[in-house]
Design a protein around this motif. Structure first.
Motif, PDB file in Angstrom:
ATOM      1  N   LEU A  89      -8.625 -10.368 -10.200  1.00 59.25           N
ATOM      2  CA  LEU A  89      -7.193 -10.314 -10.484  1.00 59.25           C
ATOM      3  C   LEU A  89      -6.651  -8.898 -10.374  1.00 59.25           C
ATOM      4  O   LEU A  89      -5.562  -8.678  -9.826  1.00 59.25           O
ATOM      5  N   LEU A  90      -7.394  -7.912 -10.879  1.00 62.52           N
ATOM      6  CA  LEU A  90      -6.970  -6.519 -10.753  1.00 62.52           C
ATOM      7  C   LEU A  90      -6.948  -6.094  -9.286  1.00 62.52           C
ATOM      8  O   LEU A  90      -6.014  -5.408  -8.846  1.00 62.52           O
ATOM      9  N   TYR A  91      -7.945  -6.491  -8.520  1.00 60.46           N
ATOM     10  CA  TYR A  91      -8.011  -6.162  -7.099  1.00 60.46           C
ATOM     11  C   TYR A  91      -6.786  -6.705  -6.372  1.00 60.46           C
ATOM     12  O   TYR A  91      -6.139  -5.990  -5.603  1.00 60.46           O
ATOM     13  N   LYS A  92      -6.472  -7.967  -6.590  1.00 58.18           N
ATOM     14  CA  LYS A  92      -5.330  -8.584  -5.912  1.00 58.18           C
ATOM     15  C   LYS A  92      -4.015  -7.951  -6.360  1.00 58.18           C
ATOM     16  O   LYS A  92      -3.094  -7.774  -5.564  1.00 58.18           O
ATOM     17  N   TYR A  93      -3.905  -7.602  -7.650  1.00 55.03           N
ATOM     18  CA  TYR A  93      -2.698  -6.943  -8.147  1.00 55.03           C
ATOM     19  C   TYR A  93      -2.508  -5.583  -7.478  1.00 55.03           C
ATOM     20  O   TYR A  93      -1.411  -5.253  -7.028  1.00 55.03           O
ATOM     21  N   LEU A  94      -3.576  -4.788  -7.422  1.00 53.81           N
ATOM     22  CA  LEU A  94      -3.482  -3.467  -6.793  1.00 53.81           C
ATOM     23  C   LEU A  94      -3.166  -3.593  -5.306  1.00 53.81           C
ATOM     24  O   LEU A  94      -2.330  -2.852  -4.773  1.00 53.81           O
ATOM     25  N   LYS A  98      -1.602  -6.035  -3.747  1.00 50.83           N
ATOM     26  CA  LYS A  98      -0.217  -6.488  -3.579  1.00 50.83           C
ATOM     27  C   LYS A  98       0.767  -5.351  -3.861  1.00 50.83           C
ATOM     28  O   LYS A  98       1.728  -5.138  -3.115  1.00 50.83           O
ATOM     29  N   THR A  99       0.538  -4.607  -4.929  1.00 48.74           N
ATOM     30  CA  THR A  99       1.425  -3.510  -5.309  1.00 48.74           C
ATOM     31  C   THR A  99       1.409  -2.405  -4.265  1.00 48.74           C
ATOM     32  O   THR A  99       2.460  -1.893  -3.877  1.00 48.74           O
ATOM     33  N   SER A 120     -11.627 -11.138 -13.850  1.00 54.48           N
ATOM     34  CA  SER A 120     -10.743 -10.022 -14.196  1.00 54.48           C
ATOM     35  C   SER A 120     -10.735  -8.966 -13.093  1.00 54.48           C
ATOM     36  O   SER A 120      -9.686  -8.407 -12.767  1.00 54.48           O
TER      37      SER A 120
END
Length: 111
Positions: free
Chosen positions: A81-86, A88-89, A78
Motif C-alpha cells: 500500500l505504501l509503495y502504490k501510494y508513493l 501514485k503521488t 502495508s
C-alpha cells in the motif's frame, strides 16, 4: 533466512521506485523495511490484545512461529500500500516532458 530474503526484496523495490523518481533511494528502501516491521508489530499487538480479551489461556500455549506466519501478510500488505501510494503521488507530481518542451522560448510571466 526467509525473512532476510523478504527484506531484500522490499528494500530493492523501494530503492528502484525512489531511483526512478529521483528521490533518496536508500532512505526509501529503509522506510519500506521500517513500515514492514511497524505493521507486523502493530498487528501483533492487536492480535495479542484480542486473544487476551477473548481467551487468555491460549496465550500461554500459542505457537510463536504460527503467529509470525499469521502476521506476514499484514507486513507485506502495508508495504504494498505504501509503495502504490508513493508511486501514485510521485507520478502525479512529475511534470510532463512534452509540456516542458512547449515552454521553451516563451517569456516568463511573473505575477
Amino acid at each position: 533466512m526467509l525473512g532476510l530474503v523478504l527484506l531484500y526484496w522490499i528494500g530493492k523495490y523501494f530503492y528502484k521506485l525512489a531511483e526512478e523518481y529521483n528521490k533518496s533511494p536508500w532512505g526509501f528502501a529503509i522506510l519500506g523495511i521500517v513500515v514492514y516491521y511497524g505493521a507486523i508489530v502493530l498487528s501483533g499487538l492487536i492480535v495479542g490484545i484480542v486473544m487476551a480479551l477473548t481467551s487468555p489461556e491460549t496465550l500461554d500455549n500459542f505457537n510463536e512461529t504460527l503467529l509470525s506466519f499469521l502476521l506476514l501478510p499484514f507486513g507485506i500488505l502495508s508495504c504494498y500500500l505504501l509503495y502504490k501510494y508513493l508511486e501514485k503521488t510521485w507520478k502525479k507530481n512529475t511534470p510532463d516532458p512534452v509540456e516542458l518542451i512547449d515552454e521553451i522560448g516563451k517569456p516568463n510571466e511573473i505575477s
